[in-house]
Design an enzyme around this catalytic site. Structure first.
Site, PDB file in Angstrom:
ATOM      1  N   HIS A 225       0.880  -1.193   0.000  1.00 50.88           N
ATOM      2  CA  HIS A 225       0.000   0.000   0.000  1.00 50.88           C
ATOM      3  C   HIS A 225       0.908   1.231   0.000  1.00 50.88           C
ATOM      4  CE1 HIS A 225      -3.486   2.398   0.509  1.00 50.88           C
ATOM      5  NE2 HIS A 225      -3.755   2.202   1.793  1.00 50.88           N
ATOM      6  N   HIS A 266      -1.965  -0.882 -10.762  1.00 49.21           N
ATOM      7  CA  HIS A 266      -2.803  -0.387  -9.654  1.00 49.21           C
ATOM      8  C   HIS A 266      -3.994  -1.324  -9.496  1.00 49.21           C
ATOM      9  CE1 HIS A 266      -5.524   2.243  -7.365  1.00 49.21           C
ATOM     10  NE2 HIS A 266      -4.427   2.863  -6.977  1.00 49.21           N
ATOM     11  N   ASP A 321       2.974   6.523  -7.339  1.00 46.61           N
ATOM     12  CA  ASP A 321       4.281   6.349  -6.700  1.00 46.61           C
ATOM     13  C   ASP A 321       5.443   6.321  -7.689  1.00 46.61           C
ATOM     14  OD1 ASP A 321       2.959   6.010  -4.246  1.00 46.61           O
ATOM     15  OD2 ASP A 321       2.717   3.858  -4.597  1.00 46.61           O
TER      16      ASP A 321
HETATM   17  C1  MLT Z   1      -4.015   5.103  -3.953  1.00 43.37           C
HETATM   18  O1  MLT Z   1      -3.934   6.268  -3.547  1.00 43.37           O
HETATM   19  O2  MLT Z   1      -3.681   4.766  -5.106  1.00 43.37           O
HETATM   20  C2  MLT Z   1      -4.548   4.086  -3.032  1.00 43.37           C
HETATM   21  O3  MLT Z   1      -4.644   4.388  -1.729  1.00 43.37           O
HETATM   22  C3  MLT Z   1      -4.439   2.675  -3.389  1.00 43.37           C
HETATM   23  C4  MLT Z   1      -5.840   2.233  -3.717  1.00 43.37           C
HETATM   24  O4  MLT Z   1      -6.621   3.006  -4.213  1.00 43.37           O
HETATM   25  O5  MLT Z   1      -6.130   1.055  -3.436  1.00 43.37           O
END
Ligand code: MLT
Length: 383
Positions: A225, A266, A321
């Protein structure tokens, strides 16, 4: 009238972490697989360069503030005063070996012990106002930059945070420029991401907001995460070159040996994350010649092309990220161990807002009941 069927569960859905199973509603944000996240109907691209406090207000109040509302909201955050200094004594006693996210969990619980009101709405605003102080103190104490600095909330949430950090040798103007956008981009991402879901589940026991947020931050700490942003910079550093041919060879070698291409893919998105698109553009503005950013830029082109050759990869595109660590590194925040705490600084707001909704607004104010999903017992011996 027959109830609308949203999802048909089959045995194949079991033990899959509730992936894709609808369990509630979210009024703060929506994640569209192609278009990415929007906050209360506004695509993230439209908000990325807004005043951070205006976007926090949007999540809390479901509308963007006019000038008078924004001024009053900023005054309200300031009037909450500084964080209880008792938290600092606890931080001083923590082992330096602990990860900043472990420190953040302890810090939030301690802040709760000293300052909780028991009113989720008030506690949410307090924690939004105090999070910059708490997280800057974690940076300063744990990395030995010196004693925590005095909060100057009149500067604004992020400007105060950068002042409180006092990053040695950094260009504070660039830090402010980057962190304002970084903060807005990370505020919220639908209702089902692990940290948000965890925070809401814990709060459903009527646990106070601070402990619920600490549980949420323990979820964000996981490498699958939020901590992925830390690992992404390590990956970019390992690639170590921005030459497209060499990057392509690296990516192919990694994939062949079963390795991961960090920052790509993702759980929900199926196109380039618009938050990543914004960050790449910001990088071209604030650090176009930075060698680490140059690696991330090449990966954006090359990794996507190579990953697309693998039909089983449902999303070969960069996520939020992929480049955030390269930008933070370029503006002087060079230790990736702290990156998830920066994510937390922002996400605390979205989670707190969603907890307020689930506790105080949903079901005509009765709130969402105690989370209690059903687990099907596997064959077990009779005893
Ligand atoms: C994000 O910001 O991408 C998330 O917290 C991960 C997600 O959406 O599962």
């Amino acid at each position: 009238m027959a109830e609308e069927i949203l999802y048909q569960l089959t045995r194949a859905d079991l033990n899959k972490g509730l992936r894709g199973v609808p369990i509630g509603t979210c009024r703060t944000s929506r994640v569209d697989p192609e278009a990415g996240v929007s906050y209360v109907g506004y695509p993230i691209q439209d908000l990325a360069f807004y005043d951070p406090e205006a976007v926090v207000y949007l999540l809390l109040e479901r509308e963007l503030p006019d000038e008078a509302q924004l001024t009053a909201f900023k005054a309200d955050l300031r009037a909450r005063g500084p964080m209880d200094p008792g938290v600092l004594q606890v931080l001083e006693a923590l082992p330096r070996e602990g990860h900043p996210m472990e420190w953040l969990c302890v810090g939030l619980i301690t802040l709760g012990m000293l300052s909780k009101t028991g009113d989720y709405a008030q506690d949410a605003r307090n924690v939004i106002a105090w999070a910059p102080e708490l997280i800057a103190a974690i940076f300063r104490i744990r990395s030995g930059w010196g004693p925590p600095r005095t909060s100057e909330p009149q500067r604004g949430l992020i400007e105060n945070f950068v002042h409180l950090l006092g990053v040695p040798g950094a260009d504070d103007a660039k830090l402010v420029r980057l962190l304002r956008t970084f903060y807005v981009l990370h505020l919220d991402h639908g209702g089902g991401n692990l940290s948000t879901f965890t925070g809401k589940a814990v709060a459903s026991a009527l646990t106070d907001l601070y402990s619920s947020l600490a549980a949420a931050m323990a979820g964000l700490y996981g490498p699958l995460h939020g901590r992925a942003n830390q690992d992404c910079l390590a990956f970019v550093r390992r690639v170590g070159t921005s030459d497209p041919g060499a990057v392509e060879a690296f990516v192919r070698r990694e994939l062949a040996s079963g390795g991961k291409i960090f920052g790509f893919g993702h759980a929900v998105l199926r196109a380039e994350d618009p938050r990543a698109t914004i960050e790449y553009a910001l990088g071209e503005e604030i650090c176009p010649d930075d060698p680490t950013f140059a690696v991330a830029r090449t990966l954006r082109e090359v990794a996507v092309r190579v990953l697309k050759e693998h039909p089983k990869i449902s999303n070969p595109y960069p996520n939020v990220d992929a480049v955030s660590g390269s930008l933070l590194n370029a503006v002087g925040l060079t230790d990736p161990d702290y990156y998830t705490a920066l994510f937390g600084l922002s996400r605390i707001t979205g989670i707190a807002t969603q907890i307020v909704d689930e506790r105080l607004r949903f079901r005509d104010g009765k709130g969402v009941p105690l989370y209690r999903p059903k687990y099907i017992a596997e064959d077990q011996p009779q005893r």
